[in-house]
Design an enzyme around this catalytic site. Structure first.
Site, PDB file in Angstrom:
ATOM      1  N   LYS A 193      45.180  35.685  40.419  1.00  0.00           N
ATOM      2  CA  LYS A 193      44.002  34.804  40.517  1.00  0.00           C
ATOM      3  C   LYS A 193      43.488  34.605  41.951  1.00  0.00           C
ATOM      4  O   LYS A 193      42.830  35.479  42.480  1.00  0.00           O
ATOM      5  CB  LYS A 193      44.315  33.476  39.844  1.00  0.00           C
ATOM      6  CG  LYS A 193      44.646  33.684  38.360  1.00  0.00           C
ATOM      7  CD  LYS A 193      44.500  32.421  37.550  1.00  0.00           C
ATOM      8  CE  LYS A 193      45.142  32.568  36.187  1.00  0.00           C
ATOM      9  NZ  LYS A 193      44.212  32.755  35.103  1.00  0.00           N
TER      10      LYS A 193
ATOM     11  N   TYR B  82      52.555  29.721  29.987  1.00  0.00           N
ATOM     12  CA  TYR B  82      51.941  31.033  29.771  1.00  0.00           C
ATOM     13  C   TYR B  82      52.220  31.892  30.987  1.00  0.00           C
ATOM     14  O   TYR B  82      52.005  31.454  32.124  1.00  0.00           O
ATOM     15  CB  TYR B  82      50.429  30.867  29.559  1.00  0.00           C
ATOM     16  CG  TYR B  82      49.680  32.176  29.398  1.00  0.00           C
ATOM     17  CD1 TYR B  82      49.868  32.969  28.269  1.00  0.00           C
ATOM     18  CD2 TYR B  82      48.794  32.621  30.376  1.00  0.00           C
ATOM     19  CE1 TYR B  82      49.188  34.169  28.122  1.00  0.00           C
ATOM     20  CE2 TYR B  82      48.098  33.819  30.235  1.00  0.00           C
ATOM     21  CZ  TYR B  82      48.308  34.584  29.103  1.00  0.00           C
ATOM     22  OH  TYR B  82      47.627  35.776  28.959  1.00  0.00           O
TER      23      TYR B  82
ATOM     24  N   ASP C 195      56.372  31.288  38.720  1.00  0.00           N
ATOM     25  CA  ASP C 195      55.107  31.941  38.391  1.00  0.00           C
ATOM     26  C   ASP C 195      53.957  31.164  39.029  1.00  0.00           C
ATOM     27  O   ASP C 195      53.480  30.160  38.502  1.00  0.00           O
ATOM     28  CB  ASP C 195      54.950  32.023  36.867  1.00  0.00           C
ATOM     29  CG  ASP C 195      53.660  32.734  36.466  1.00  0.00           C
ATOM     30  OD1 ASP C 195      52.885  33.117  37.363  1.00  0.00           O
ATOM     31  OD2 ASP C 195      53.436  32.894  35.252  1.00  0.00           O
TER      32      ASP C 195
HETATM   33  C1  LIG Z   1      50.802  30.990  34.964  1.00  0.00           C
HETATM   34  C2  LIG Z   1      50.175  32.302  34.607  1.00  0.00           C
HETATM   35  N1  LIG Z   1      50.899  33.419  34.740  1.00  0.00           N
HETATM   36  C3  LIG Z   1      50.380  34.624  34.456  1.00  0.00           C
HETATM   37  C4  LIG Z   1      49.088  34.762  34.017  1.00  0.00           C
HETATM   38  C5  LIG Z   1      48.521  36.108  33.696  1.00  0.00           C
HETATM   39  O1  LIG Z   1      47.588  36.481  34.667  1.00  0.00           O
HETATM   40  P1  LIG Z   1      46.402  37.512  34.314  1.00  0.00           P
HETATM   41  O2  LIG Z   1      45.437  36.808  33.431  1.00  0.00           O
HETATM   42  O3  LIG Z   1      45.837  37.880  35.659  1.00  0.00           O
HETATM   43  O4  LIG Z   1      47.051  38.682  33.641  1.00  0.00           O
HETATM   44  C6  LIG Z   1      48.297  33.624  33.878  1.00  0.00           C
HETATM   45  C7  LIG Z   1      46.897  33.724  33.410  1.00  0.00           C
HETATM   46  O5  LIG Z   1      46.233  32.778  33.085  1.00  0.00           O
HETATM   47  C8  LIG Z   1      48.862  32.352  34.154  1.00  0.00           C
HETATM   48  O6  LIG Z   1      48.150  31.230  33.993  1.00  0.00           O
END
Ligand SMILES: Cc1ncc(COP(=O)(O)O)c(C=O)c1O
Length: 446
Positions: free
Chosen positions: A280, A149, A252
């Site tokens: 986060k 994700y 990521d």
């Molecule tokens: C690996 C990863 N990338 C991107 C995101 C997206 O972040 P946000 O929820 O701050 O938009 C998340 C969110 O859970 C994530 O787990």
């Protein structure tokens, strides 16, 4: 003895009320009845590692705002900085010392950070990273892995949810399963899918399509099918393959950043991504994201013809930048001493849970290490990827298990796709409360 939290009358009443004005009574499906059926525990306040619901029930919080609360709730230093900063003006949408101070600390901690651009969420960061990669390489397609994700930007919304194993198609050509309606099918024409943790299949896919790719994007530790660490040397191999075919390697780190090490998983595993994304834990509870990496790529955002556009009223939000600076100071104090504490508490929780399940003779693995882990009810020795997760994990049993914990003062989401988070605020007593509650639930678990 963990508190009993069986009375949640006010949570139920409030949830009824919220549904009159909010879709499903919440602002993200992961918080409502879809996960917490029949309805969520409605939280009112938090301090350190504990939260309280509307009925006054106290819980040890292991969700920690999906990992955003690296220092737990209402850390005194963060409260002080916020109080002071807001009194001076929260945001100017103008140049401020606060944004440079945050960026300087970020660069000191993250090994590949030649420059940084702040966004307002992890989703915005991964969106920007892809745009930069496309501009830099002059290519449009990119490769993502099944079950990863990267936020809710259109092209990332493919195979991010679990599905029955018989719908997944062959490994070397996975079935394409959009996560959302409302996305034009042609958006996914630019997306290549591959199973994760599998070098041979990736090599095969890259031989066919590698030269078309702007980037390969990966989470370093799969954090949206629970907690799935990479096989040894796997991430370096992904990086090498991307480069062999002229594509960028995007890491990521929205979940793993500032969590596994001061410099995230790129430091922990010794990786050199071209771009990496954060969110986060960077904001210690405030909404933020970031893209970092090679200056030669990031400067494409400079104003002028041929620029990569990235705007945003709230970019570099002053209050958030002040929080980031304070957060990163806390994390890097005493040579990163807090990481030792997080690892000690997390590894203690993992070992303790394994012992509970062993004693109770329940087929379970507790996968992960240090700051993050997940419990899988499975007869397997390990869960290595999305396909293992879809096929071998009893997510319904996990949900029953977590509901039992919620009734015993442990706050966690019943969704098996997330993961347990250890913050700097968690203590050995919190772990003991968890183990005792887990033992009680296991005694009744069917
Ligand atoms: C690996 C990863 N990338 C991107 C995101 C997206 O972040 P946000 O929820 O701050 O938009 C998340 C969110 O859970 C994530 O787990």
């Amino acid at each position: 003895m963990p508190p009993s939290t069986k009375t949640r009358t006010r949570s139920r009443e409030w949830y009824e009320r919220a549904q009159q004005s909010l879709v499903e009574g919440v602002n993200s499906p992961s918080r409502g009845a879809a996960v917490y059926a029949p309805g969520p525990v409605v939280l009112e306040r938090g301090r350190g590692s504990h939260v309280w619901d509307l009925d006054g029930n106290e819980y040890v919080d292991f969700l920690m705002s999906f990992g955003a609360l690296i220092h737990g709730h209402a850390h005194p230093k963060i409260v002080e900085v916020v109080t002071q900063s807001i009194a001076e003006g929260s945001h100017f949408a103008a140049a401020t010392p606060a944004e440079a101070e945050a960026a300087e600390r970020f660069r000191r901690m993250v090994p590949t950070a030649e420059a940084v651009r702040f966004t307002n969420s992890g989703s915005e960061a991964t969106m920007l990273a892809l745009r930069l990669a496309r501009a830099h390489t002059g290519r449009t397609k990119f490769l993502k892995f099944e079950g990863h994700y990267h936020g809710w930007y259109d092209p990332y919304c493919l195979n991010g949810h679990s599905h029955p194993a018989d719908q997944l198609g062959p490994r070397e050509n996975p079935a394409r399963l959009p996560d959302s309606e409302g996305i034009p099918a042609l958006v996914f024409d630019d997306v290549l899918l591959a199973p994760w943790n599998d070098v041979a299949t990736l090599e095969q896919i890259m031989r066919q399509h590698g030269r078309e790719l702007a980037a390969i994007i990966t989470e370093p530790i799969m954090a949206n099918m629970g907690c799935i660490p990479p096989r040894e040397g796997y991430l370096q191999k992904v990086c090498d393959l991307a480069h062999e075919y002229g594509a960028l390697f995007i890491l990521d780190e929205v979940v793993t950043g500032f969590r596994y090490a001061p410099g995230g998983c790129q430091q922990y595993y010794g990786l050199k991504p071209d771009l990496s994304t954060f969110g986060k834990a960077l904001g210690a509870g405030f909404p933020v994201g970031a893209v970092t990496g090679a200056r030669a790529i990031l400067v494409r955002m400079r104003w002028g013809s041929g620029m990569v556009l990235h705007y945003g009223t709230f970019n570099g939000h002053r209050l958030t930048m002040r929080v980031i600076a304070a957060n990163l100071d806390l994390l890097s104090a005493d040579d990163g001493a807090v990481y030792k504490q997080i690892y000690a508490v997390g590894d203690g929780a993992i070992a303790g849970l394994r012992e509970v399940f062993r004693r109770r003779k329940i087929d379970t693995i507790v996968q992960g290490f240090g700051p993050m882990f997940q419990i899988y009810f499975t007869g397997r020795q390990a869960i290595h990827d999305y396909r293992d997760y879809c096929q071998y994990v009893d997510t319904a049993k996990y949900s029953r298990f977590v509901h039992g914990l919620l009734d015993r003062g442990i706050y966690m989401t019943p969704s098996n796709g997330l993961h347990w988070i250890i913050s700097t605020a968690h203590t050995q007593q919190d772990v003991e409360a968890l183990l005792q509650a887990a033992d009680e639930v296991c005694a009744e678990l069917i």
